[in-house]
Design a protein around this motif. Structure first.
Motif, PDB file in Angstrom:
ATOM      1  N   TRP A  64    -119.973  53.455-142.270  1.00  0.00           N
ATOM      2  CA  TRP A  64    -120.307  54.871-142.367  1.00  0.00           C
ATOM      3  C   TRP A  64    -119.187  55.665-143.028  1.00  0.00           C
ATOM      4  N   ARG A  65    -119.582  56.632-143.831  1.00  0.00           N
ATOM      5  CA  ARG A  65    -118.648  57.520-144.528  1.00  0.00           C
ATOM      6  C   ARG A  65    -119.201  58.941-144.486  1.00  0.00           C
ATOM      7  N   ARG A 134    -116.005  56.134-151.727  1.00  0.00           N
ATOM      8  CA  ARG A 134    -116.476  55.775-150.392  1.00  0.00           C
ATOM      9  C   ARG A 134    -116.763  54.280-150.259  1.00  0.00           C
ATOM     10  N   ASN A 159    -110.637  64.473-142.312  1.00  0.00           N
ATOM     11  CA  ASN A 159    -111.694  63.604-142.827  1.00  0.00           C
ATOM     12  C   ASN A 159    -111.171  62.205-143.132  1.00  0.00           C
ATOM     13  N   ASP A 161    -112.546  59.336-143.106  1.00  0.00           N
ATOM     14  CA  ASP A 161    -113.756  58.521-142.998  1.00  0.00           C
ATOM     15  C   ASP A 161    -113.625  57.166-143.672  1.00  0.00           C
ATOM     16  N   ILE A 162    -112.718  57.011-144.646  1.00  0.00           N
ATOM     17  CA  ILE A 162    -112.492  55.709-145.267  1.00  0.00           C
ATOM     18  C   ILE A 162    -111.479  54.956-144.410  1.00  0.00           C
ATOM     19  N   HIS A 187    -112.370  56.831-138.562  1.00  0.00           N
ATOM     20  CA  HIS A 187    -112.892  58.060-137.973  1.00  0.00           C
ATOM     21  C   HIS A 187    -113.422  57.723-136.575  1.00  0.00           C
TER      22      HIS A 187
END
Length: 212
Positions: A64-65, A134, A159, A161-162, A187
């Motif tokens: 997920w990103r 991403r 953020n 996320d990566i 994350h």
């Protein structure tokens, strides 16, 4: 994305934090694959890199990103990792994925040689779109140190996320095992300690299957 839908309330909670990152450093216990690599003429770093990246795709939460405020799911990875050049400065190696082990290693070695020969920072990253970025997991190896913690840089604090993954110096474990310091940052809206445990289990299984 059904799994994420069930987790959306956790994501929204952690995503509201100034820094929603979770970062764990632990001793990764693996089968000692170095003798097998030597017999096959393969560099252990690139073999482990492949096992780590394949494993991140096997744990749904690591797919997920966040893009433009929305959660997306990636289906592929663009392999990349850090190298040092002739001046001992950091650079980034990047190459195209291959499912074939030897081709994956060959492409990784070529990317390492190309990036380590550069004086300036590899400009390929500047040409990537936010969506293309991403399709990565940030990988670094610190083979000189048996570290016990690490702080990964994040371009935007809110953020991360990566995922960022790092490992350090190999050391012999008992009965044909290999131990190394291993760090995972992700994350927390996506990844908990349990998912990092799953990742570690998959990496060991990938290497065991490879040597079978």
């Amino acid at each position: 994305m059904e799994t994420f839908t069930r987790r959306r309330d956790r994501f929204e909670m952690f995503d509201g934090f100034d820094s929603p990152a979770v970062n764990l450093t632990f001793t990764l216990d693996l089968p000692d694959f170095r003798p097998w690599c030597k017999a096959q003429g393969l560099p252990p770093f690139h073999v482990l890199l492949r096992a780590v990246l394949r494993s991140t795709l096997k744990v749904e939460n690591f797919r997920w990103r966040v893009l433009d405020g929305e959660v997306i799911r990636i289906d592929r990875l663009a392999p990349s990792f850090t190298v040092v050049n002739q001046h001992n400065d950091l650079n980034f190696a990047q190459f195209d994925w291959s499912d074939d082990l030897r081709e994956f290693v060959a492409r990784g070695v070529a990317a390492r040689e190309e990036a380590s020969a550069m004086t300036a920072l590899n400009g390929k990253y500047q040409t990537m779109t936010p969506r293309e970025c991403r399709d990565q997991v940030f990988i670094t190896c610190i083979p000189w140190l048996d570290f016990t913690s690490i702080q990964h840089p994040v371009a935007v604090l809110a953020n991360p996320d990566i995922p960022s993954i790092a490992w350090g110096k190999f050391r012999d474990g008992p009965a044909g095992r290999l131990h190394l310091p291993f760090s995972v940052q992700a994350h927390h809206g996506f990844v908990d300690g349990f998912h990092i445990h799953q990742l570690a289990e998959h990496i060991a299984a990938e290497l065991t299957a490879m040597m079978a």
